[in-house]
Design a protein around this motif. Sequence first.
Motif, mmCIF file in Angstrom:
data_model
loop_
_atom_site.group_PDB
_atom_site.id
_atom_site.type_symbol
_atom_site.label_atom_id
_atom_site.label_comp_id
_atom_site.label_asym_id
_atom_site.label_seq_id
_atom_site.Cartn_x
_atom_site.Cartn_y
_atom_site.Cartn_z
ATOM 1 N N LEU A 1 8.681 -7.978 10.576
ATOM 2 C CA LEU A 1 10.670 -8.315 9.721
ATOM 3 C C LEU A 1 10.503 -7.444 9.205
ATOM 4 C CD1 LEU A 1 10.533 -12.306 11.058
ATOM 5 C CD2 LEU A 1 11.901 -10.479 11.808
ATOM 6 N N GLN A 2 9.944 -7.479 7.803
ATOM 7 C CA GLN A 2 10.481 -6.688 6.393
ATOM 8 C C GLN A 2 10.041 -5.278 6.918
ATOM 9 O OE1 GLN A 2 7.471 -7.620 3.197
ATOM 10 N NE2 GLN A 2 9.432 -6.694 1.422
ATOM 11 N N VAL A 3 9.244 -5.095 7.966
ATOM 12 C CA VAL A 3 9.278 -3.316 7.761
ATOM 13 C C VAL A 3 10.560 -3.269 9.034
ATOM 14 C CG1 VAL A 3 8.123 -1.763 9.145
ATOM 15 C CG2 VAL A 3 6.863 -3.171 8.010
ATOM 16 N N LEU A 4 11.340 -3.663 9.393
ATOM 17 C CA LEU A 4 12.182 -3.231 10.323
ATOM 18 C C LEU A 4 13.530 -3.999 9.913
ATOM 19 C CD1 LEU A 4 11.027 -4.394 13.973
ATOM 20 C CD2 LEU A 4 11.020 -1.962 12.666
ATOM 21 N N GLY A 5 13.945 -4.291 8.739
ATOM 22 C CA GLY A 5 14.397 -5.003 7.918
ATOM 23 C C GLY A 5 15.280 -6.629 8.306
ATOM 24 N N LEU A 6 13.925 -7.106 9.537
ATOM 25 C CA LEU A 6 15.305 -8.129 9.574
ATOM 26 C C LEU A 6 15.241 -9.549 9.698
ATOM 27 C CD1 LEU A 6 14.637 -7.029 13.541
ATOM 28 C CD2 LEU A 6 16.753 -6.928 12.430
ATOM 29 N N ALA B 1 5.419 -2.406 14.001
ATOM 30 C CA ALA B 1 6.301 -3.383 13.865
ATOM 31 C C ALA B 1 6.948 -4.408 15.072
ATOM 32 C CB ALA B 1 6.766 -3.033 12.711
ATOM 33 N N TYR B 2 7.158 -3.014 15.887
ATOM 34 C CA TYR B 2 8.129 -3.063 17.171
ATOM 35 C C TYR B 2 7.684 -3.615 18.318
ATOM 36 C CZ TYR B 2 10.639 -1.753 21.760
ATOM 37 O OH TYR B 2 11.464 -2.345 22.741
ATOM 38 N N LYS B 3 6.316 -2.934 18.364
ATOM 39 C CA LYS B 3 5.749 -3.528 19.667
ATOM 40 C C LYS B 3 5.342 -4.785 19.316
ATOM 41 C CE LYS B 3 2.675 -2.792 23.317
ATOM 42 N NZ LYS B 3 3.399 -2.077 24.386
ATOM 43 N N PHE B 4 5.217 -5.383 18.073
ATOM 44 C CA PHE B 4 4.458 -6.789 17.972
ATOM 45 C C PHE B 4 5.598 -7.675 18.074
ATOM 46 C CE2 PHE B 4 3.762 -10.366 15.136
ATOM 47 C CZ PHE B 4 2.188 -10.491 14.679
ATOM 48 N N LEU B 5 6.566 -7.614 17.618
ATOM 49 C CA LEU B 5 7.785 -8.029 17.171
ATOM 50 C C LEU B 5 8.214 -8.560 18.658
ATOM 51 C CD1 LEU B 5 10.085 -7.904 14.455
ATOM 52 C CD2 LEU B 5 8.129 -9.961 14.229
ATOM 53 N N ILE B 6 8.728 -7.571 19.733
ATOM 54 C CA ILE B 6 9.271 -7.581 21.179
ATOM 55 C C ILE B 6 7.887 -8.603 21.777
ATOM 56 C CG2 ILE B 6 9.097 -6.411 23.199
ATOM 57 C CD1 ILE B 6 11.504 -5.885 21.604
ATOM 58 N N GLU B 7 6.519 -8.429 21.795
ATOM 59 C CA GLU B 7 5.593 -9.091 22.402
ATOM 60 C C GLU B 7 5.029 -10.546 21.923
ATOM 61 O OE1 GLU B 7 2.201 -6.795 23.585
ATOM 62 O OE2 GLU B 7 3.063 -5.223 24.321
ATOM 63 N N VAL B 8 5.231 -10.731 20.782
ATOM 64 C CA VAL B 8 4.656 -12.188 19.703
ATOM 65 C C VAL B 8 6.512 -12.693 19.397
ATOM 66 C CG1 VAL B 8 4.039 -12.959 18.413
ATOM 67 C CG2 VAL B 8 2.704 -11.360 19.154
ATOM 68 N N GLY B 9 7.520 -12.283 18.913
ATOM 69 C CA GLY B 9 8.126 -12.876 19.160
ATOM 70 C C GLY B 9 8.620 -12.595 17.070
ATOM 71 N N THR B 10 9.849 -13.351 16.870
ATOM 72 C CA THR B 10 10.495 -12.782 15.343
ATOM 73 C C THR B 10 10.327 -14.148 14.830
ATOM 74 O OG1 THR B 10 12.567 -13.167 16.192
ATOM 75 C CG2 THR B 10 12.066 -10.647 16.164
ATOM 76 N N SER B 11 9.634 -15.057 15.571
ATOM 77 C CA SER B 11 9.211 -16.965 14.916
ATOM 78 C C SER B 11 8.130 -17.192 14.685
ATOM 79 C CB SER B 11 10.074 -17.755 15.645
ATOM 80 O OG SER B 11 11.020 -17.361 16.300
ATOM 81 N N SER B 12 7.712 -18.064 13.828
ATOM 82 C CA SER B 12 6.214 -17.908 12.969
ATOM 83 C C SER B 12 5.196 -18.601 14.674
ATOM 84 C CB SER B 12 5.726 -19.127 12.321
ATOM 85 O OG SER B 12 6.630 -20.267 12.244
ATOM 86 N N ILE B 13 4.184 -18.461 14.831
ATOM 87 C CA ILE B 13 3.457 -19.261 15.558
ATOM 88 C C ILE B 13 2.099 -20.257 15.160
ATOM 89 C CG2 ILE B 13 1.579 -18.874 17.395
ATOM 90 C CD1 ILE B 13 4.046 -15.899 18.254
ATOM 91 N N GLU B 14 2.786 -21.092 15.962
ATOM 92 C CA GLU B 14 1.097 -22.127 14.948
ATOM 93 C C GLU B 14 -0.513 -21.469 15.380
ATOM 94 O OE1 GLU B 14 2.003 -23.960 12.400
ATOM 95 O OE2 GLU B 14 3.726 -24.346 13.102
ATOM 96 N N SER B 15 -0.646 -21.439 14.003
ATOM 97 C CA SER B 15 -2.490 -20.639 14.177
ATOM 98 C C SER B 15 -2.947 -22.406 15.151
ATOM 99 C CB SER B 15 -3.123 -20.926 12.599
ATOM 100 O OG SER B 15 -2.725 -20.447 11.850
ATOM 101 N N THR B 16 -3.559 -21.545 16.075
ATOM 102 C CA THR B 16 -5.429 -22.329 17.344
ATOM 103 C C THR B 16 -5.571 -22.608 16.755
ATOM 104 O OG1 THR B 16 -4.641 -20.181 18.504
ATOM 105 C CG2 THR B 16 -6.239 -21.442 18.693
ATOM 106 N N PRO B 17 -5.958 -24.275 16.799
ATOM 107 C CA PRO B 17 -6.336 -25.381 15.574
ATOM 108 C C PRO B 17 -7.928 -24.770 16.019
ATOM 109 C CG PRO B 17 -5.460 -25.567 17.844
ATOM 110 C CD PRO B 17 -5.209 -24.809 17.646
ATOM 111 N N ARG C 1 17.852 -1.788 17.925
ATOM 112 C CA ARG C 1 18.747 -1.600 17.319
ATOM 113 C C ARG C 1 17.949 -0.838 16.164
ATOM 114 N NH1 ARG C 1 22.464 -4.561 18.277
ATOM 115 N NH2 ARG C 1 21.930 -5.357 16.133
ATOM 116 N N SER C 2 17.176 -2.004 15.102
ATOM 117 C CA SER C 2 16.106 -1.523 13.614
ATOM 118 C C SER C 2 15.273 -0.477 14.198
ATOM 119 C CB SER C 2 16.313 -3.048 13.591
ATOM 120 O OG SER C 2 15.156 -2.494 12.480
#
Length: 266
Positions: free
Chosen positions: A6-11, A51-67, A22-23
């Motif tokens: 998110l920091q790379v894309l300024g979001l 960063a774009y590839k990751f955020l488009i596929e994973v999302g911009t919110s946190s994901i809980e770690s796999t237990p 857009r960013s």
Amino acid sequence: MVDEYLQVLGLNRGASQEEVKRSFRKLAKKYHPDKNKSADAKHKFIKVHEAYKFLIEVGTSSIESTPKTYQTHAPTNPYEEWKERARAYAFQKAKEAEKEQKRILFQIYRYFNYLALGILGFNILLATDYLLPRSYILQEVKGVYKVIETDRYGRSVYRYNEVVFSKFRLRAKIHESALIVGLKSAKLAYTPILGTLIYARFELPNQVIDLKPAYSIYRVFIYLIPAIVLFLIGYYYTEKKSHNKLTFAIAVCFALAIQLYVFMSF
């Protein structure tokens, strides 16, 4: 990891996919190797794609770690998986952009090579014409006329007089052409191939006046001939991968444009 991209894309967290796109478009254009020649542009270009590839596929919110589990083969960390995929995608895009840039440059060089031969031939002709013995002709002065020009401020400026002969015109500075007022004829020296006027000689009982054009391809701009030849040598002896080769090609075209303007105008 999300925060880093998110920091790379300024979001900020929770940014929409449209904001990510857009960013990405803005930053990818800014750091594209074709437009940005800074040393770290390529690295930033790759990072933006990653960063774009990751955020488009994973999302911009946190994901809980796999237990954690007691399985023999622990599940793959999704962040690391997406990071590797994004990095591979980014490197591929950077490689494609670099390849396209080289293809365009080589295409430019291919066509410029033909143009360069014509430019070299034209300048060899000019040099030969200048170095050959002059031709001479005696002509009458038909008239001396003021040349009124407009400067960049829109003001009328009087700096030259145009001396008109039977077959030639000679534009000279005011203080030089003032010396020949009232004289009726002159011996003109011109080049044998292109017929370019070099000077007009007015002979008086106690004085000889050689009136030269204020500007001509063989006076003020004579230095363009060796300059173009040197630029062409630099062009041919520079590797295709070097940006200096393109610089030499641009310099040759710029010098030729000036040369043609002077040749056609004066």
